[in-house]
Write an enzyme that holds these catalytic residues in place. Structure first.
Site, PDB file in Angstrom:
ATOM      1  N   CYS A   4       0.901  -1.276   0.134  1.00 55.69           N
ATOM      2  CA  CYS A   4       0.146   0.175   0.201  1.00 55.69           C
ATOM      3  C   CYS A   4       0.875   1.186  -0.018  1.00 55.69           C
ATOM      4  CB  CYS A   4      -1.032  -0.231   1.082  1.00 55.69           C
ATOM      5  SG  CYS A   4      -1.854   1.619   1.488  1.00 55.69           S
ATOM      6  N   CYS A   7       0.426   3.505   3.227  1.00 54.66           N
ATOM      7  CA  CYS A   7       1.297   2.575   4.378  1.00 54.66           C
ATOM      8  C   CYS A   7       2.658   2.726   4.027  1.00 54.66           C
ATOM      9  CB  CYS A   7       0.929   1.204   4.362  1.00 54.66           C
ATOM     10  SG  CYS A   7      -0.682   0.973   5.351  1.00 54.66           S
ATOM     11  N   ASP A  30      -0.570  16.519  -1.346  1.00 55.37           N
ATOM     12  CA  ASP A  30      -0.865  15.448  -2.394  1.00 55.37           C
ATOM     13  C   ASP A  30       0.182  15.726  -3.405  1.00 55.37           C
ATOM     14  OD1 ASP A  30      -3.680  14.222  -3.580  1.00 55.37           O
ATOM     15  OD2 ASP A  30      -2.319  14.757  -5.170  1.00 55.37           O
ATOM     16  N   HIS A  46      -3.592   0.886   8.536  1.00 58.52           N
ATOM     17  CA  HIS A  46      -4.304   0.502   7.178  1.00 58.52           C
ATOM     18  C   HIS A  46      -5.865   0.316   7.318  1.00 58.52           C
ATOM     19  CE1 HIS A  46      -4.615  -0.324   2.800  1.00 58.52           C
ATOM     20  NE2 HIS A  46      -5.732  -1.154   3.402  1.00 58.52           N
ATOM     21  N   ASN A  86     -13.348  10.232  -1.454  1.00 62.37           N
ATOM     22  CA  ASN A  86     -13.686   9.259  -2.331  1.00 62.37           C
ATOM     23  C   ASN A  86     -13.508   7.978  -1.745  1.00 62.37           C
ATOM     24  OD1 ASN A  86     -13.555  11.557  -4.447  1.00 62.37           O
ATOM     25  ND2 ASN A  86     -11.425  11.404  -4.639  1.00 62.37           N
ATOM     26  N   HIS A  97      -6.340   3.230   0.662  1.00 60.84           N
ATOM     27  CA  HIS A  97      -5.989   3.405   1.923  1.00 60.84           C
ATOM     28  C   HIS A  97      -6.793   4.656   2.210  1.00 60.84           C
ATOM     29  CE1 HIS A  97      -2.938   3.756   5.386  1.00 60.84           C
ATOM     30  NE2 HIS A  97      -3.703   4.703   5.566  1.00 60.84           N
ATOM     31  N   HIS A  99      -8.438   8.044   2.739  1.00 61.92           N
ATOM     32  CA  HIS A  99      -7.678   9.534   2.926  1.00 61.92           C
ATOM     33  C   HIS A  99      -8.684  10.544   2.691  1.00 61.92           C
ATOM     34  CE1 HIS A  99      -7.353   7.935  -1.019  1.00 61.92           C
ATOM     35  NE2 HIS A  99      -7.555   9.124  -1.494  1.00 61.92           N
ATOM     36  N   HIS A 101      -9.233  14.330   1.306  1.00 60.35           N
ATOM     37  CA  HIS A 101      -8.444  15.549   0.495  1.00 60.35           C
ATOM     38  C   HIS A 101      -9.087  16.643   1.252  1.00 60.35           C
ATOM     39  CE1 HIS A 101      -7.599  13.395  -3.203  1.00 60.35           C
ATOM     40  NE2 HIS A 101      -8.699  12.281  -2.663  1.00 60.35           N
TER      41      HIS A 101
END
Ligand code: 5GP
Ligand code: ZN
Length: 116
Positions: A4, A7, A30, A46, A86, A97, A99, A101
């Site tokens: 990942c 990770c 990002d 994770h 998302n 994983h 996240h 934004h």
């Protein structure tokens, strides 16, 4: 998780520009920003997506949202921001994983979604 990418970022095996870190969460810029401020906030543990969270993840999910304003202000979005998570195929999540934004900057980020 061995393969990942997020990770690996947590483990320091892939470099990132960290903007906030505590024992549970990590925030970093990002790599391909969509707005002047574009930070990803992730659980260090994770978790694949919002579709796979359990009750035990409640604290870390709360921390991600509770830190968003502080991170946005520190990174140059003092007057609001947008949080996007998302999820899965329909949400067109690319990195499996979880996240959030945080997108923003000096100007409004634009319409939320194109109407169908
Ligand atoms: P998603 O489409 O899964 O919600 O968003 C994944 C995001 O991760 C994208 O905005 C993409 O630019 C970012 N990203 C993918 N790989 C890396 C990486 O190795 N480092 C960083 N900092 N961001 C990444
Ligand atoms: Zn992971």
């Amino acid at each position: 998780m061995n393969d990942c990418i997020f990770c690996k970022i947590v483990a320091g095996k892939i470099p990132s520009t960290k903007v906030y870190e505590d024992e549970d969460i990590l925030a970093f810029n990002d790599i391909n920003p969509a707005r002047p401020v574009h930070v990803l906030v992730i659980p260090k543990k994770h978790i694949t997506s919002l579709a796979s969270v359990t009750r035990e993840d409640t604290l870390v999910l709360g921390k991600i949202l509770a830190k968003a304003n502080e991170i946005a202000i520190a990174q140059g979005s003092p007057d609001g921001f947008r949080v996007i998570i998302n999820t899965g195929r329909v949400g067109q999540q690319e990195v499996p994983h979880l996240h959030a934004h945080i997108v923003g900057g000096p100007d409004p980020v634009g319409p939320m979604l194109k109407r169908i």
